[in-house]
Scaffold this motif. Structure first.
Motif, PDB file in Angstrom:
ATOM      1  N   SER A 159       1.857   0.234   2.265  1.00 43.68           N
ATOM      2  CA  SER A 159       0.535   0.531   1.930  1.00 43.68           C
ATOM      3  C   SER A 159       0.317   2.173   1.766  1.00 43.68           C
ATOM      4  O   SER A 159      -1.242   2.617   0.650  1.00 43.68           O
ATOM      5  N   CYS A 164       0.250  -2.638  -2.120  1.00 40.43           N
ATOM      6  CA  CYS A 164      -0.255  -4.224  -1.772  1.00 40.43           C
ATOM      7  C   CYS A 164       1.324  -5.318  -2.165  1.00 40.43           C
ATOM      8  O   CYS A 164       0.787  -5.669  -3.229  1.00 40.43           O
ATOM      9  N   CYS A 248      -6.449  -6.230   1.055  1.00 46.21           N
ATOM     10  CA  CYS A 248      -4.980  -6.482   1.113  1.00 46.21           C
ATOM     11  C   CYS A 248      -4.720  -6.253   2.326  1.00 46.21           C
ATOM     12  O   CYS A 248      -4.425  -5.493   2.865  1.00 46.21           O
TER      13      CYS A 248
END
Length: 315
Positions: A159, A164, A248
């Protein structure tokens, strides 16, 4: 008799003079010419730092050893433990007792957070981090601790690069056995994560009778979550991008799981209310996980005591 140079001699002399002049001109031009710059080398993309190593297992500590260390720092920690007003995860909360088990594990002490030995261990850890080494817990020190713990999560490191990860295909997921789901809930994970989870649960029940006595302990109430349904849920509830639920989520990987580690009276096991998180941080199940989960490849998310991620496969 006066000597007069012949025509050939005059010609040769002229050639010599011309050569000297040309040499001076060439020397002048080359010495003033700009030096060509070397070709620029394309910058290499930065490599992703490896995950920080988990701390070594704690050595046995006699209760009397917890009284050795800076007393003033211990008193300061005892006060802030319940009164510090701060926002370590972007939401205001009071005190840092919820995080004390993780901090103690990281600085390698089994002593309580209000003891001199805890302060001494904290001072030793912060000295290695080039932070103030007086043994007093502060928000700045916790940020460093949190960063070290968070970077053990492969999902967090991805991240940080703006990545993602895609969810695994359905064929790459397995179902939990009915007894493994909290209240019989159906939960999916990757097979490798399931294998590590089952080894960890067996060890916990074997090593701590209190965990073995509670059939709910370490059962699963969340695993893989389909990104589309997760996005729809967080949109409906209006909390898509905070500490509770991100757009995400690590649950899309099939490697993250929420485990039953207790619940405060009146709260569900995944309530992020401060009272519930504090209660869970004091349960035998959570304390066992903090000390032992890394043996099986699991790392925590500090804000949610029930959330653990398996690091044996890439997200």
């Amino acid at each position: 008799m006066t000597f007069k140079p012949s025509t050939p001699l005059r010609f040769l002399g002229g050639l010599a003079l011309t050569a000297v002049i040309l040499g001076l001109v060439v020397l002048r031009v080359t010495s003033c010419a700009p030096v060509s710059k070397p070709h620029a080398t394309a910058a290499r993309p930065p490599s992703v730092a490896p995950a920080p190593r988990a701390p070594a297992p704690l050595p046995p500590q006699a209760p009397s050893a917890c009284n050795v260390g800076p007393a003033d720092a211990a008193r300061a920690n005892a006060g802030s433990l319940k009164t510090l007003v701060w926002a370590p995860f972007g939401r205001s909360e009071t005190g840092w007792a919820t995080y004390a088990p993780l901090i103690a594990r990281e600085i390698r002490t089994a002593c309580a957070p209000d003891t001199p030995a805890f302060a001494a261990a904290l001072a030793a850890w912060t000295a290695g981090q080039r932070l103030p080494a007086d043994g007093v817990m502060t928000p700045v020190i916790f940020v460093r601790l949190k960063t070290v713990i968070q970077l053990r999560r492969p999902f967090v490191r991805l991240s940080g690069q703006g990545v993602c990860p895609d969810p695994p295909p359905a064929s790459a997921l397995s179902w939990a056995a009915p007894a493994e789901g909290y209240g019989g809930k159906l939960v999916q994970l990757r097979p490798g994560a399931f294998a590590a989870y089952r080894q960890m649960v067996a060890a916990a029940r074997r090593e701590d009778p209190r965990i073995a006595a509670d059939p709910r302990a370490l059962t699963l109430f969340s695993g893989f979550r389909d990104p589309a349904s997760d996005a729809g849920r967080c949109a409906r509830e209006g909390n898509c991008n905070n500490v509770q639920r991100a757009t995400c989520s690590a649950h899309r990987t099939g490697l993250a799981m929420d485990l039953y580690v207790g619940e405060a009276p009146g709260f569900p096991p995944d309530s992020s209310a401060d009272a519930n998180r504090l209660y869970i941080s004091r349960t035998p199940t959570y304390r066992w996980l903090v000390v032992n989960a890394d043996r099986f490849g699991f790392v925590p998310y500090p804000f949610e005591p029930w959330h653990w991620e398996w690091t044996g496969e890439a997200p």
